[in-house]
Design an enzyme around this catalytic site. Structure first.
Site, PDB file in Angstrom:
ATOM      1  N   LEU A   1       0.825  -1.082   0.016  1.00  0.00           N
ATOM      2  CA  LEU A   1       0.150   0.056   0.060  1.00  0.00           C
ATOM      3  C   LEU A   1       0.901   1.336  -0.032  1.00  0.00           C
ATOM      4  CD1 LEU A   1      -2.660   1.613   0.343  1.00  0.00           C
ATOM      5  CD2 LEU A   1      -2.393   1.304   2.789  1.00  0.00           C
ATOM      6  N   GLU A   2       0.740   2.138  -0.887  1.00  0.00           N
ATOM      7  CA  GLU A   2       1.335   3.498  -0.949  1.00  0.00           C
ATOM      8  C   GLU A   2       0.615   4.368  -0.497  1.00  0.00           C
ATOM      9  OE1 GLU A   2       2.032   4.446  -5.225  1.00  0.00           O
ATOM     10  OE2 GLU A   2       4.178   5.362  -4.614  1.00  0.00           O
ATOM     11  N   VAL A   3       0.979   5.130   0.890  1.00  0.00           N
ATOM     12  CA  VAL A   3       0.131   6.042   1.283  1.00  0.00           C
ATOM     13  C   VAL A   3       0.638   7.491   0.730  1.00  0.00           C
ATOM     14  CG1 VAL A   3      -0.339   7.347   3.390  1.00  0.00           C
ATOM     15  CG2 VAL A   3      -0.665   4.866   3.298  1.00  0.00           C
TER      16      VAL A   3
END
Ligand code: NAI
Length: 736
Positions: A487-489
């Site tokens: 997951l890329e925040v």
């Protein structure tokens, strides 16, 4: 080496002991493994030494009839070799000796004068599983935390204490190949079915069950034989299969020939540990336990000092470090808002996936779309995912029902007031995203974080419609959400640190490895993918056949080639992303002009069965290029137009250079996050360690030399990243 470090003195003589012995009145000694220096028990010379000393002391003690081995850690038994120790080994011979020594000491557990029963609660992985297998018998709890497996292959290693052979003895060669090659975990019930544990009991009575079994084994000399027989009991079909396939030389030959071919097809020779698993089991099949056990330490030793294992262990360490990282800069500090309820807007492919991982993680989930049919499709998607898990045994029916009950659907914004985080996954359309943000903000609480799962629109632009941009972040998931680990925040300049840590904490809860990146066109993962895909397109425009480009990149270590990837992601989606990055970065990100024709021809990829490859019922079973795509593009490919080495060089470096640019621009905070993002997000070859480790291995001056030569031939799109130029000059590396 281990011989020198394994203490032979009893554990009690050492200051902080790892093994405690409790001698019960019934003559059973309960040995508790509890390494005070680690949160989980791991195999270290000290642990093996103390364990061995405690077991020998129990064997020598006339008041002890039997031994039970258990863990003092709350929810784990023993999770395998201590990787700091493994990573510190410099010579193959040292690892070889360590393996031989551990195997020898484990062997004593099942071959000593008194029965030893392993009581497994929590994870028994790698050497932990091997330890249990080596005992006279074993009992596992039926707890959700209990899992048994041999994950070594994922770290470029092999099990080194004869566990593979003990599995093969009990469950057969096929099961041993399967466990050794996939590294997957077994639930206790599955382990029992395969004869790899002797009983499964609830945790509340697990220890007592193990003690009873140990007592019985001490009282009835025949009981161990009865257990061994029971482990091998199989259905008629399985017996027949083993007789035909495993117990006769021709069948075995066929079995291993296939295993070898399938392994090489997957690993391309880059992951030698998998090949060693096949070799060792083939040796076991042909010449038996002793002959295979003799070879194992040497193979282990060679792997421990290999570059592949080092890169894979580094990746594991990076992921472990990210688990503890809240994503903020060292100077920042913030506490996450508690998250119990999540709203997902859009019940499409991504929205439903996000809802599934959230409900699975124990959160209450509201999934909203514009009409009942769309909501119904989203719910169905989640249900099918959970059902498949139950069928595979990775989820219990009870957990599925509970998770599904936490999920509700809606076509309006009712219930939004309760949401702690709202994740929007509506169509990729800025005006729509703006209107959704406005609708949501009117209804949520002040502390509610609003996240966008856009794949390409800068979060800063999405936040322009917001009255509280500090609570807006990006949460960029990958498809399919339930399978992809990253997951890329994305944080903007306005994002409140509390919103960021909340998104990070939520992602971890959903089981993701989370990197935090700064906002910008394409964020990190999409941005490094675009020049890579564009380069594939340029190669095609120069006459390289589609299958040649894909094969070259798969041979270089990517899981799929760039054209297959475009078909999977959607050519239209890719083109849209390409427009965003081209607008931002200009010529560097420009695809070859001919590619516009794909849109005119409505080529969207797999989803509309019109792409670079053939799809649908008429397509041949072997992946086959749709030759009409060359006509659409006005190209005539020539086999051998560009060599595989050149393809790999150009596509690979396009991605590496863009990653270094992202680092220089501050999009990623460091090489660690950049490497993890590239491997887990876009499939950069794991054994190469990621773009930054790869650049380190080549050396910055060499990367720069190759870039300059490509720049001369092809122009601005290969202009070296400023950070690369600077590092080549100053002699710096990304990793110490
Ligand atoms: P999709 O077309 O499968 O789903 C979008 C859903 O949003 C549809 O069900 C639609 O009815 C719904 N929707 C439209 N307006 C809405 C509204 N006002 N309120 C609630 N629902 C509404 O699209 P997909 O693939 O799920 O993509 C969604 C988002 O995720 C896009 O921004 C996309 O760029 C992004 N994304 C997609 C990835 C992929 O591989 N498909 C990967 C990463 C991000």
């Amino acid at each position: 080496m281990l011989d020198q470090t394994i203490p032979s003195a009893p554990a009690s003589a050492r200051a902080a002991s790892i093994v405690r012995t409790e001698r019960r009145a019934d003559g059973v000694a309960v040995l508790t493994l509890d390494d005070p220096a680690e949160s989980h028990n791991t195999i270290t010379p000290a642990l093996v030494g103390e364990l061995s000393a405690a077991v020998e002391a129990a064997f020598a003690d006339a008041a002890v009839r039997a031994v039970v081995l258990r863990s003092g850690k709350k929810d784990s038994f023993l999770v395998g070799a201590n990787l700091d120790f493994v990573r510190s080994i410099r010579f193959a011979q040292d690892a070889e000796e360590a393996s031989r020594e551990v195997a020898r000491r484990f062997e004593r557990l099942g071959a000593g004068p008194k029965p030893v029963v392993a009581y497994v609660h929590g994870s028994a992985l790698g050497g932990g599983f091997e330890l249990a297998l080596a005992c006279t018998a074993s009992i596992a709890t039926d707890d959700a935390k209990t899992a048994l497996g041999l994950p070594e292959v994922k770290l470029g290693l092999i099990p080194a204490a004869n566990g593979l052979f003990r599995i093969a003895e009990r469950a057969g060669l096929r099961a041993a190949l399967d466990l050794g090659l996939t590294g997957k975990n077994l639930r206790p019930a599955a382990a029992l079915r395969l004869g790899l544990v002797d009983d499964v009991a609830p945790a509340a009575v697990g220890l007592e069950t193990a003690v009873r079994l140990a007592s019985r084994l001490a009282d009835e000399p025949g009981h161990a034989r009865a257990l061994a027989k029971r482990r091998r009991r199989r259905g008629v079909g399985e017996q027949l299969e083993r007789a035909l396939l495993e117990d006769n030389p021709l069948g075995r030959l066929a079995l291993f020939r296939r295993a070898r071919a399938e392994t090489l097809k997957k690993t391309r020779g880059y992951y030698p540990a998998a090949e060693r698993v096949v070799d060792l089991l083939a040796r076991f099949g042909a010449r038996g336990f002793r002959a295979a056990a003799d070879l194992e330490p040497r193979a282990f030793g060679d792997l421990v000092v290999s570059e592949t294992a080092h890169r894979l262990i580094d990746l594991f360490f990076a992921q472990t470090a990210l688990k503890k990282d809240d994503g903020l800069a060292p100077s920042e500090r913030a506490v996450a808002f508690p998250v119990e309820r999540v709203a997902v807007l859009g019940a499409g492919f991504m929205g439903a996936g996000i809802a599934a991982v959230s409900a699975r993680a124990g959160l209450e989930v509201r999934m909203k779309d514009t009409d009942d049919a769309a909501v119904g499709r989203g719910l169905r998607y989640v249900k099918d995912l959970f059902d498949a898990r139950v069928r595979r045994g990775s989820m219990t029916a009870r957990d599925r029902d509970a998770a599904f009950a936490r999920l509700s659907g809606a076509i309006d914004y009712s219930g939004l007031r309760n949401a702690d985080v709202v994740i929007e996954a509506v169509f990729e359309d800025l005006a729509l995203k703006h209107s959704v943000i406005r609708d949501v903000e009117r209804r949520v609480r002040e502390t509610c974080v609003i996240a966008s799962n856009t794949s390409s629109i800068p979060i800063t632009r999405i936040a322009e419609a917001s009255s509280r941009p500090e609570m807006i972040v990006g949460m960029h998931y990958f498809s399919p959400v339930h399978q992809m680990p990253l997951l890329e925040v994305i944080r903007t300049k306005a994002s409140d640190p509390r919103a960021i840590v909340t998104a990070v904490a939520l992602g971890k809860k959903q089981g993701k490895t989370v990197i935090v990146v700064n906002d910008g066109p394409g964020f990190y993962t999409t941005r490094i993918l675009v020049p890579y895909l564009n380069e594939a397109a340029h190669l095609l425009a120069e006459g390289a056949p589609i299958e040649a480009v894909d094969a070259a990149m798969v041979d270089w270590g990517f899981p799929v080639g760039p054209f297959q990837l475009m078909d999977e992601v959607g050519i239209d989606v890719g083109a849209h992303v390409g427009e965003v990055t081209e607008a931002a970065f200009g010529e560097r990100m420009r695809p070859p002009p001919a590619f516009g024709a794909l849109r005119v021809d409505d080529r969207r990829g797999k989803k509309n069965a019109r792409g670079f490859y053939l799809y649908g019922s008429a397509a041949p079973r072997r992946r086959t290029v749709d030759a009409t795509v060359y006509d659409v593009l006005g190209l005539s490919p020539k086999a051998g137009a560009v060599t595989a080495d050149e393809i790999a060089l150009r596509c690979g470096l396009a991605m590496v250079n863009e990653s270094i640019r992202c680092h220089g621009d501050g999009v990623v905070s460091g090489a660690r996050d950049g490497d993890v993002g590239a491997i887990l997000g876009v499939g950069f070859p794991a054994f190469r360690g990621g773009p930054f480790r790869y650049a380190d291995a080549l050396g910055m001056p060499e990367v720069l030399r190759r870039m300059r030569s490509l720049e001369q031939r092809f122009g601005a799109r290969f202009e070296p990243a400023p950070l690369l130029v600077e590092m080549a000059r100053s002699g710096r590396r990304f990793y110490a």
